[in-house]
Design a protein around this motif. Structure first.
Motif, mmCIF file in Angstrom:
data_model
loop_
_atom_site.group_PDB
_atom_site.id
_atom_site.type_symbol
_atom_site.label_atom_id
_atom_site.label_comp_id
_atom_site.label_asym_id
_atom_site.label_seq_id
_atom_site.Cartn_x
_atom_site.Cartn_y
_atom_site.Cartn_z
ATOM 1 N N VAL A 153 0.873 -1.175 0.000
ATOM 2 C CA VAL A 153 0.000 0.000 0.000
ATOM 3 C C VAL A 153 0.905 1.219 0.000
ATOM 4 N N ALA A 207 -1.526 -1.175 -4.085
ATOM 5 C CA ALA A 207 -2.701 -0.340 -3.804
ATOM 6 C C ALA A 207 -2.192 1.072 -3.513
ATOM 7 N N CYS A 209 -2.889 5.021 -2.012
ATOM 8 C CA CYS A 209 -3.703 5.915 -1.181
ATOM 9 C C CYS A 209 -3.123 7.324 -1.266
ATOM 10 N N GLY A 222 -3.460 5.037 4.454
ATOM 11 C CA GLY A 222 -2.895 3.858 3.789
ATOM 12 C C GLY A 222 -2.337 2.842 4.775
ATOM 13 N N LYS A 226 -3.556 -0.955 5.191
ATOM 14 C CA LYS A 226 -2.628 -2.098 5.208
ATOM 15 C C LYS A 226 -3.010 -3.080 6.327
ATOM 16 N N THR A 237 1.524 -7.784 3.834
ATOM 17 C CA THR A 237 1.318 -6.443 3.266
ATOM 18 C C THR A 237 2.209 -5.424 3.957
ATOM 19 N N PHE A 239 3.239 -1.071 4.168
ATOM 20 C CA PHE A 239 2.848 0.302 3.824
ATOM 21 C C PHE A 239 4.114 1.086 3.530
#
Ligand code: F6P
Length: 301
Positions: A153, A207, A209, A222, A226, A237, A239
């Motif tokens: 993310v 992804a 944000c 974000g 995550k 995942t 960030f």
């Protein structure tokens, strides 16, 4: 923003070629208040078209927002015998330019910000470079995402404007993008992420944000997203935040070109006794519109 130097260079070269003396005001409106100036001639802007950042430096000026600060700036203008000002920046810069016009100093704005949040123009100087810089960073992030089978993310700058995030999401093949202007359906995004992994065997997932989203649970939007992805999908995942990295670097061809054209036109406008305008790109052509009009528009998806 990258490309500002190209604009400064064009202003100087165009002005000098028409017999106009030029000075640079350092550190934005602060420099006008304190008289922090530098004489600029053809040579002093040599080898700057390719450089990121700004040779004139920059600063956010609280003092200029006050009547007192503006009075000081106007007296600097008078002391220096300035006939006109070209101000490069975002809406704060334009508000300053219009204030100066109101105090009798003709001013023209050139839109320079990576955010592309100046409604009146289809493109601000720096936007294209920031997109391309970020694109390279996303490609690099994808290598890790793919190798480790991770979802990453990523937060992207843009203030309250989602343009950078939106364009980058399209260009990088991100699975989702959250921007301040549109309600983000987190559940749907999570469903897509789960589906991508479980049904299509996708290893690397990106992804995006946007920076301007509100904090959630005391964390960047974000970062919290995550946590939710890990909780609900079990996918490893991370960030990450591209941060200020995308505000630097050598300007792209497009930003250099637009900045150069706007710089020339800004000088020509002042020489034609025009004032309180902002330079714009409209249908790929350089035009201008009233700064007050530009300030009232809201450029958001
Ligand atoms: O306007 C350009 C911008 O980089 C935005 O994208 C961001 O919100 C802001 O400036 C960051 O400001 P600062 O560098 O003062 O933290």
């Amino acid at each position: 923003a990258p490309g500002m130097n190209a604009a400064v260079r064009a202003v100087v070269r165009c002005a000098v070629s028409q017999g106009v003396e030029c000075i640079g005001i350092r550190r934005g409106w602060n420099g006008l208040i304190t008289g922090d100036i530098v004489k600029l001639d053809e040579k002093s802007v040599s080898h700057t078209i390719n450089r990121g950042g700004t040779i004139l430096y920059t600063a956010r000026s609280k003092e200029f927002m006050t009547e007192e600060g503006q009075k000081k700036a106007v007296s600097t203008c008078k002391f220096l015998g300035l006939d006109g000002i070209v101000a490069i920046g975002g809406d704060g810069t334009f508000r300053g330019a219009t204030d100066l016009t109101n105090h009798g100093i003709p001013s023209i704005g050139i839109p320079g910000t990576i955010d592309n949040d100046i409604t009146a123009t289809e493109q601000t100087i720096g936007f294209d470079t920031a997109l391309n810089t970020a694109l390279g960073l996303f490609d690099a992030l994808r290598d890790t995402a793919e190798s480790h089978a991770r979802c990453i993310v990523t937060e992207v700058m843009g203030n309250k404007c989602g343009f950078l995030s939106l364009y980058l999401a399209l260009a990088t093949g991100a699975i989702s993008v959250a921007i301040p202007e549109v309600q983000f359906d987190r559940e749907y995004a999570i469903k897509k992420i789960r589906q991508a992994r479980e049904e299509y065997g996708k290893r690397g997932i990106i992804a995006i944000c946007s920076e301007g989203l509100p904090k959630v649970n005391g964390k960047n939007y974000g970062d919290d997203f995550k946590d939710q992805i890990i909780r609900e999908t079990g996918i490893d995942t991370r960030f990450t935040n591209l941060g200020h990295t995308i505000r630097g670097g050598n300007p792209t061809l497009r930003d250099r070109l637009t900045a150069s054209q706007m710089g020339v036109e800004a000088v020509n406008h002042l020489l034609e006794n025009k004032s309180n305008l902002v330079m714009c790109v409209h249908e790929n052509r350089i035009t201008s519109c009233d700064i007050n009009y530009a300030l009232t528009l809201d450029h958001r998806y």
